[in-house]
Design a protein around this motif. Structure first.
Motif, PDB file in Angstrom:
ATOM      1  N   PHE A  42      43.664  22.711  80.556  1.00  0.00           N
ATOM      2  CA  PHE A  42      43.226  23.505  80.940  1.00  0.00           C
ATOM      3  C   PHE A  42      41.980  23.041  81.370  1.00  0.00           C
ATOM      4  O   PHE A  42      41.172  23.028  82.636  1.00  0.00           O
ATOM      5  N   ALA A  43      41.090  23.615  80.581  1.00  0.00           N
ATOM      6  CA  ALA A  43      39.676  23.074  80.815  1.00  0.00           C
ATOM      7  C   ALA A  43      39.215  22.690  81.575  1.00  0.00           C
ATOM      8  O   ALA A  43      38.043  22.396  81.910  1.00  0.00           O
ATOM      9  N   VAL A  44      39.550  21.758  81.151  1.00  0.00           N
ATOM     10  CA  VAL A  44      39.160  20.136  81.361  1.00  0.00           C
ATOM     11  C   VAL A  44      39.355  20.291  83.234  1.00  0.00           C
ATOM     12  O   VAL A  44      39.118  19.643  83.968  1.00  0.00           O
ATOM     13  N   ALA A  45      40.672  20.626  83.426  1.00  0.00           N
ATOM     14  CA  ALA A  45      41.405  20.406  84.819  1.00  0.00           C
ATOM     15  C   ALA A  45      39.896  21.839  85.543  1.00  0.00           C
ATOM     16  O   ALA A  45      40.042  21.092  86.259  1.00  0.00           O
ATOM     17  N   THR A  74      34.977  27.875  77.866  1.00  0.00           N
ATOM     18  CA  THR A  74      36.156  27.318  76.991  1.00  0.00           C
ATOM     19  C   THR A  74      36.206  26.485  76.631  1.00  0.00           C
ATOM     20  O   THR A  74      36.100  26.182  75.469  1.00  0.00           O
ATOM     21  N   LEU A  75      35.633  25.077  77.082  1.00  0.00           N
ATOM     22  CA  LEU A  75      35.240  23.304  76.635  1.00  0.00           C
ATOM     23  C   LEU A  75      33.633  24.474  75.001  1.00  0.00           C
ATOM     24  O   LEU A  75      34.200  23.834  74.158  1.00  0.00           O
ATOM     25  N   ALA A  76      33.224  25.356  75.178  1.00  0.00           N
ATOM     26  CA  ALA A  76      32.543  24.978  73.638  1.00  0.00           C
ATOM     27  C   ALA A  76      33.272  25.644  72.983  1.00  0.00           C
ATOM     28  O   ALA A  76      32.603  25.538  72.247  1.00  0.00           O
ATOM     29  N   GLY A  77      33.855  26.684  73.155  1.00  0.00           N
ATOM     30  CA  GLY A  77      34.150  27.533  72.259  1.00  0.00           C
ATOM     31  C   GLY A  77      35.874  26.739  71.272  1.00  0.00           C
ATOM     32  O   GLY A  77      35.216  26.564  70.893  1.00  0.00           O
TER      33      GLY A  77
END
Length: 99
Positions: A42-45, A74-77
């Motif tokens: 979901f973060a990439v999308a 979200t991606l960093a986490g």
């Protein structure tokens, strides 16, 4: 005597939600990625849709930026959690072998 035609004001079309679809989806995917436990997909999308929205939909700039920020967090986490897991896993495996 000269007659002039009455002038009509020029109206710009109202901004509809159809002009902001990518921005709305970017925000929804960004929030969903956090709410569903740092979901990488979901973060990439959300990040991709946010970037596309910035380029294609100038009226959805705020939505796109918010979607990019939430997706980026979200991606960093997710990446930090993956690095911690990879760093800790060998020690857990060694401890399991010694006991």
């Amino acid at each position: 005597m000269t007659t002039t035609a009455p002038t009509t004001p020029i109206h710009t079309p109202a901004t509809t939600s159809a002009d902001r679809v990518l921005g709305i989806f970017a925000l929804v995917f960004g929030i969903a990625s956090i709410a569903l436990g740092f979901q990488f997909v979901f973060a990439v999308a959300g990040l991709v849709l946010g970037i596309l929205s910035l380029r294609r939909e100038p009226t959805a700039r705020g939505l796109a930026i918010t979607g990019i920020i939430t997706s980026g967090v979200t991606l960093a986490g997710s990446l930090i959690a993956a690095m911690v897991a990879l760093a800790v896993f060998p020690f857990i495996a060694l401890a399991a072998l010694w006991s």
